[in-house]
Write an enzyme that holds these catalytic residues in place. Structure first.
Site, mmCIF file in Angstrom:
data_model
loop_
_atom_site.group_PDB
_atom_site.id
_atom_site.type_symbol
_atom_site.label_atom_id
_atom_site.label_comp_id
_atom_site.label_asym_id
_atom_site.label_seq_id
_atom_site.Cartn_x
_atom_site.Cartn_y
_atom_site.Cartn_z
ATOM 1 N N SER A 128 0.410 -1.368 0.229
ATOM 2 C CA SER A 128 0.364 0.080 -0.344
ATOM 3 C C SER A 128 0.595 0.982 0.050
ATOM 4 C CB SER A 128 -0.482 0.128 1.483
ATOM 5 O OG SER A 128 -1.516 1.527 1.172
ATOM 6 N N TYR A 153 -1.879 -1.526 11.493
ATOM 7 C CA TYR A 153 -1.706 -1.760 9.706
ATOM 8 C C TYR A 153 -1.112 -1.951 8.885
ATOM 9 C CZ TYR A 153 -3.720 -1.586 5.189
ATOM 10 O OH TYR A 153 -3.759 -1.952 3.362
ATOM 11 N N LYS A 157 1.970 -3.823 6.922
ATOM 12 C CA LYS A 157 2.611 -3.599 5.781
ATOM 13 C C LYS A 157 3.584 -3.436 4.981
ATOM 14 C CE LYS A 157 -1.533 -4.574 3.688
ATOM 15 N NZ LYS A 157 -1.465 -5.794 3.184
HETATM 16 C C1 UD1 Z 1 -6.403 3.705 4.076
HETATM 17 C C2 UD1 Z 1 -5.045 3.808 4.263
HETATM 18 C C3 UD1 Z 1 -4.409 2.476 2.916
HETATM 19 C C4 UD1 Z 1 -5.074 1.163 3.047
HETATM 20 C C5 UD1 Z 1 -6.563 1.511 2.650
HETATM 21 C C6 UD1 Z 1 -7.595 0.292 2.786
HETATM 22 C C7 UD1 Z 1 -3.194 5.062 5.625
HETATM 23 C C8 UD1 Z 1 -3.152 6.178 6.027
HETATM 24 N N1 UD1 Z 1 -4.581 4.584 4.650
HETATM 25 O O1 UD1 Z 1 -6.265 4.255 2.911
HETATM 26 O O2 UD1 Z 1 -3.327 1.991 3.651
HETATM 27 O O3 UD1 Z 1 -4.781 0.530 1.890
HETATM 28 O O4 UD1 Z 1 -7.574 2.540 3.896
HETATM 29 O O5 UD1 Z 1 -8.370 0.505 3.900
HETATM 30 O O6 UD1 Z 1 -3.967 4.192 6.609
HETATM 31 N N2 UD1 Z 1 -12.771 9.598 3.906
HETATM 32 C C9 UD1 Z 1 -13.980 10.669 4.376
HETATM 33 N N3 UD1 Z 1 -14.763 11.094 4.814
HETATM 34 C C10 UD1 Z 1 -15.423 9.052 4.798
HETATM 35 C C11 UD1 Z 1 -14.242 7.981 4.377
HETATM 36 C C12 UD1 Z 1 -13.157 9.059 4.869
HETATM 37 O O7 UD1 Z 1 -13.749 11.941 3.883
HETATM 38 O O8 UD1 Z 1 -16.495 8.443 5.795
HETATM 39 C C13 UD1 Z 1 -11.385 10.529 3.553
HETATM 40 C C14 UD1 Z 1 -10.648 10.254 4.272
HETATM 41 O O9 UD1 Z 1 -10.285 11.257 5.097
HETATM 42 C C15 UD1 Z 1 -9.045 10.052 3.331
HETATM 43 C C16 UD1 Z 1 -9.826 9.785 1.851
HETATM 44 O O10 UD1 Z 1 -11.862 9.924 2.563
HETATM 45 O O11 UD1 Z 1 -8.837 11.406 3.328
HETATM 46 C C17 UD1 Z 1 -9.693 8.258 2.038
HETATM 47 O O12 UD1 Z 1 -10.405 7.463 2.879
HETATM 48 P P1 UD1 Z 1 -10.068 6.427 3.107
HETATM 49 O O13 UD1 Z 1 -10.741 5.481 1.719
HETATM 50 O O14 UD1 Z 1 -10.866 5.565 4.085
HETATM 51 O O15 UD1 Z 1 -8.519 5.679 2.365
HETATM 52 P P2 UD1 Z 1 -7.025 5.688 3.096
HETATM 53 O O16 UD1 Z 1 -7.605 6.121 4.587
HETATM 54 O O17 UD1 Z 1 -6.656 7.071 1.908
#
Ligand code: UD1
Length: 345
Positions: A128, A153, A157
């Site tokens: 990742s 997590y 990785k």
């Molecule tokens: C995270 C992990 C990544 C992992 C992936 C799979 C980290 C830094 N990243 O990715 O390694 O492979 O999860 O589970 O550990 N967001 C919102 N509202 C929501 C959900 C998310 O605003 O309800 C935003 C988050 O703040 C982020 C973006 O959307 O900025 C993406 O979030 P998400 O889909 O959870 O993925 P990552 O956090 O990027």
């Protein structure tokens, strides 16, 4: 022409199932091992509807070395492995670190242990972009420094990558391709398979599509005070089918002895950074469906901005992410609508 047999661990999961489809379409025989801890046996039906082939399936845990050994004995023709089987919820890993270390490390170690004994040439490992932490500069190349992990997590990785390097350095007769995924999104264009998280989704797209269809009241945007043009976080959202196709190429490299090194590492992203707000707008534009959302505080542990420089993968693998974000959003929506039609969600 029938190609080699590939063992896909976690093959009923989100990225695993899309990869099984691409492997079968490319002529490989597949056996899936999955403990169904975060997926469902019905995924096999979806794979069969798309490819007309039902992959062989063994319900077992890769941490169970007895079960794994039995599987290799049952399928002596396995030549390659793609290892998706892992726990992947960042928040849960902070609450249950031992579960994450045990599950993610043991399953990989068991596979590495058994590969030489059963003549398996190579393993593709799901890593990742989390290994880069908050990168010093974007887009991120594979040469960017590995940062201290912000969650167990993420640490699994990093450690798994190191385990692979150490085992190969010790002289094990195996190859590996480490694939560092950015943010996989979307679903198969047939809407027969897609992402189906258990419980309340932690990731952005499943929460967004569940909000759009009315299962959730409102999507929370975690922070709009980041140092980005619109204040929300920036990610590299890559279509899951594009991502799956890279695995087929990685397997081919290992089995056909085309790898440049015994362990190769590639970033899999689009090269385009999109903010959370831009992604919501893209979904609304592509589908015409409104997504009720509000800005809330930052989510602890979130990276401000990270997107890939996929040039190395483009050049060496001859692979490129080609799906447009609009098509990808429409595929995610079609999948959510299919789940509704079937009364699943
Ligand atoms: C995270 C992990 C990544 C992992 C992936 C799979 C980290 C830094 N990243 O990715 O390694 O492979 O999860 O589970 O550990 N967001 C919102 N509202 C929501 C959900 C998310 O605003 O309800 C935003 C988050 O703040 C982020 C973006 O959307 O900025 C993406 O979030 P998400 O889909 O959870 O993925 P990552 O956090 O990027």
């Amino acid at each position: 022409m029938k190609k080699e047999r590939i063992l896909v661990t976690g093959g009923t999961g989100y990225i695993g199932s899309h990869t099984v489809v691409e492997l079968q379409n490319a002529g490989y025989s597949v056996v899936i091992i999955d403990n169904l801890s975060n997926s469902n046996r019905n995924v096999l039906d979806g794979i069969e509807r798309i490819t007309n082939i039902r992959p062989d399936f063994v319900e077992a845990d890769c941490c169970d070395i007895t079960a794994l050994t039995a599987l290799f004995k049952q399928y002596p023709d396995i030549k390659g492995i793609i290892n998706f089987a892992a726990s992947k919820a960042v928040g849960e890993s902070i609450e249950k670190p031992l579960l994450y270390y045990r599950n993610n490390l043991n399953s990989l170690m068991n596979l590495l242990d058994l590969m030489p004994q059963y003549g398996v040439k190579g393993i593709v490992f799901s890593s990742s972009c989390t290994v880069y932490g908050e990168p010093d500069e974007n887009p991120v190349t594979e040469a960017a420094p590995i940062k201290t992990a912000t969650s167990p997590y993420g640490n699994t990785k990093q450690i798994c990558e190191e385990i692979i390097h150490d085992v190969v350095r010790s002289g094990a007769p195996i190859k590996s391709v480490i694939l560092r995924y950015f943010n996989p999104v979307g679903a198969h264009p047939s809407a027969e398979i897609g992402e189906l998280p258990n419980g309340v989704p932690q990731n952005l797209i499943p929460y967004l599509t569940q909000t759009a269809i009315g299962i959730r009241k409102e999507l929370s945007v975690f922070g709009d005070d980041y140092n980005t043009p619109d204040g929300s976080c920036i990610r590299d959202f890559i279509n899951v089918v594009d991502l799956a196709k890279a695995h087929v190429i990685a397997v081919e490299r290992m089995l056909q002895d085309k790898s440049l090194e015994q362990v190769e590492t590639f970033n899999l992203g689009t090269g385009i950074g999109l903010s959370v707000k831009e992604l919501i707008a893209a979904f609304e534009r592509a589908t015409g469906v409104n997504v009720p959302h509000k800005i809330v505080g930052r989510r602890p542990g979130d990276i401000e901005k990270v997107w890939a420089n996929p040039k190395y993968a483009n050049e060496v693998l001859g692979w490129e992410a080609t799906a447009s974000i609009d098509d990808t959003m429409r595929s995610a929506w079609a999948w959510q609508c299919r789940l509704r039609e079937r009364g699943i969600m």
